[in-house]
Design a protein around this motif. Structure first.
Motif, PDB file in Angstrom:
ATOM      1  N   LYS A   1      29.760  34.876  41.309  1.00 37.55           N
ATOM      2  CA  LYS A   1      31.215  34.689  41.366  1.00 37.55           C
ATOM      3  C   LYS A   1      31.588  33.468  40.520  1.00 37.55           C
ATOM      4  N   PHE A   2      32.537  33.657  39.607  1.00 33.00           N
ATOM      5  CA  PHE A   2      32.915  32.587  38.687  1.00 33.00           C
ATOM      6  C   PHE A   2      33.396  31.335  39.424  1.00 33.00           C
ATOM      7  N   GLN A   3      34.164  31.548  40.478  1.00 31.85           N
ATOM      8  CA  GLN A   3      34.746  30.412  41.214  1.00 31.85           C
ATOM      9  C   GLN A   3      33.694  29.570  41.930  1.00 31.85           C
ATOM     10  N   GLU A   4      32.443  30.025  41.946  1.00 30.85           N
ATOM     11  CA  GLU A   4      31.381  29.278  42.641  1.00 30.85           C
ATOM     12  C   GLU A   4      30.417  28.579  41.684  1.00 30.85           C
ATOM     13  N   THR A   5      30.653  28.671  40.377  1.00 37.38           N
ATOM     14  CA  THR A   5      29.721  28.042  39.442  1.00 37.38           C
ATOM     15  C   THR A   5      30.183  26.640  39.048  1.00 37.38           C
ATOM     16  N   ASN A   6      29.226  25.790  38.782  1.00 36.94           N
ATOM     17  CA  ASN A   6      29.529  24.453  38.255  1.00 36.94           C
ATOM     18  C   ASN A   6      29.184  24.351  36.774  1.00 36.94           C
ATOM     19  N   GLU A   7      28.807  25.482  36.173  1.00 31.35           N
ATOM     20  CA  GLU A   7      28.450  25.497  34.751  1.00 31.35           C
ATOM     21  C   GLU A   7      29.668  25.146  33.908  1.00 31.35           C
ATOM     22  N   LYS A   8      29.392  24.585  32.743  1.00 30.77           N
ATOM     23  CA  LYS A   8      30.466  24.278  31.805  1.00 30.77           C
ATOM     24  C   LYS A   8      30.384  25.210  30.615  1.00 30.77           C
ATOM     25  N   PHE A   9      31.543  25.658  30.150  1.00 28.35           N
ATOM     26  CA  PHE A   9      31.597  26.595  29.029  1.00 28.35           C
ATOM     27  C   PHE A   9      32.622  26.142  28.006  1.00 28.35           C
ATOM     28  N   ASP A  10      32.441  26.613  26.774  1.00 24.83           N
ATOM     29  CA  ASP A  10      33.432  26.396  25.718  1.00 24.83           C
ATOM     30  C   ASP A  10      34.432  27.547  25.689  1.00 24.83           C
ATOM     31  N   ILE A  11      33.926  28.751  25.982  1.00 24.13           N
ATOM     32  CA  ILE A  11      34.753  29.954  25.904  1.00 24.13           C
ATOM     33  C   ILE A  11      34.515  30.810  27.141  1.00 24.13           C
ATOM     34  N   LEU A  12      35.610  31.220  27.771  1.00 19.39           N
ATOM     35  CA  LEU A  12      35.570  32.153  28.897  1.00 19.39           C
ATOM     36  C   LEU A  12      36.240  33.436  28.422  1.00 19.39           C
ATOM     37  N   ILE A  13      35.492  34.526  28.399  1.00 18.61           N
ATOM     38  CA  ILE A  13      36.044  35.799  27.937  1.00 18.61           C
ATOM     39  C   ILE A  13      36.215  36.715  29.139  1.00 18.61           C
ATOM     40  N   THR A  14      37.459  37.146  29.373  1.00 15.58           N
ATOM     41  CA  THR A  14      37.732  38.036  30.503  1.00 15.58           C
ATOM     42  C   THR A  14      37.974  39.450  29.974  1.00 15.58           C
ATOM     43  N   CYS A  15      37.750  40.441  30.861  1.00 10.77           N
ATOM     44  CA  CYS A  15      37.793  41.846  30.450  1.00 10.77           C
ATOM     45  C   CYS A  15      39.013  42.603  30.953  1.00 10.77           C
ATOM     46  N   GLU A  16      39.895  41.914  31.670  1.00  6.55           N
ATOM     47  CA  GLU A  16      41.171  42.525  32.058  1.00  6.55           C
ATOM     48  C   GLU A  16      42.141  41.425  32.468  1.00  6.55           C
ATOM     49  N   GLU A  17      43.425  41.748  32.400  1.00 11.92           N
ATOM     50  CA  GLU A  17      44.448  40.720  32.556  1.00 11.92           C
ATOM     51  C   GLU A  17      44.434  40.057  33.937  1.00 11.92           C
ATOM     52  N   ARG A  18      44.192  40.824  34.997  1.00 12.95           N
ATOM     53  CA  ARG A  18      44.204  40.182  36.324  1.00 12.95           C
ATOM     54  C   ARG A  18      43.023  39.215  36.492  1.00 12.95           C
TER      55      ARG A  18
END
Length: 195
Positions: free
Chosen positions: A98-115
């Motif tokens: 689950k994304f909301q549970e990670t502490n990782e850091k990213f430069d780019i977050l790519i989502t696959c749908e608007e919601r």
């Protein structure tokens, strides 16, 4: 294999099962530093009827989900491609995250749908930034089926290759995304959030 770029990328869909995992596999093969996630409350995948999805907690291993579906109806889940999908997933990582549970850091977050994009932007806007590093959130709508997930993975891979070639991502991203939209005939959403 050496990394094609030092960009840290996350691909995010709802259940971390199909679209994000297909793109994860593609990007990893190309040598990107990539992780994948879901944003939903639970991992939901098709069941025996439209109104009877199979529902699992995030953290349930792909192996356990595979065995559960195999036991429930091996021929149905072989026919609809879910067992194949789970087989691929368990070769990439152990379980949906689950994304909301990670502490990782990213430069780019790519989502696959608007919601999913909305959920990611809202979550990032509401959490306390660690170091105010810029994070680009990019959405490309991909229907949640096996064929579209494959097409989407190609598109995401193309876009990441274009982004990896920039000298200065923060200043060039708008132009790259504009060019990608024209080339792919897909519309993109883009926001800047801080990590």
């Amino acid at each position: 294999m050496s990394l094609v770029s030092d960009l840290r990328i996350a691909v995010i869909c709802s259940s971390n099962m199909n679209r994000s995992m297909e793109a994860h596999a593609f990007l990893a093969k190309k040598g990107f530093d990539v992780k994948s996630y879901g944003t939903g409350d639970k991992v939901k995948i098709p069941g025996s009827a439209f109104d009877k999805p199979n529902v699992y907690e995030f953290g349930t291993s792909y192996e356990d989900i595979y065995l559960d579906l195999q036991q429930k109806d091996k021929s149905l889940y072989t026919q609809n491609g879910l067992l194949h999908t789970l087989d691929r997933n368990r070769r990439i990582k152990s379980h949906p995250e689950k994304f909301q549970e990670t502490n990782e850091k990213f430069d780019i977050l790519i989502t696959c749908e608007e919601r999913v994009y909305d959920a990611v932007v809202e979550y990032m806007d509401n959490k306390s930034p660690l170091d105010n590093a810029i994070v680009h959130v990019i959405n490309i709508d991909i229907q949640d089926n096996l064929e579209e997930a494959t097409i989407g993975a190609f598109l995401i891979s193309d876009m990441c290759m274009m982004l990896a070639k920039t000298e200065d991502l923060d200043n060039e991203i708008e132009e790259v995304l504009h060019n990608f939209e024209e080339k792919s005939q897909r519309s993109i959403l883009h926001s800047i959030v801080f990590n």
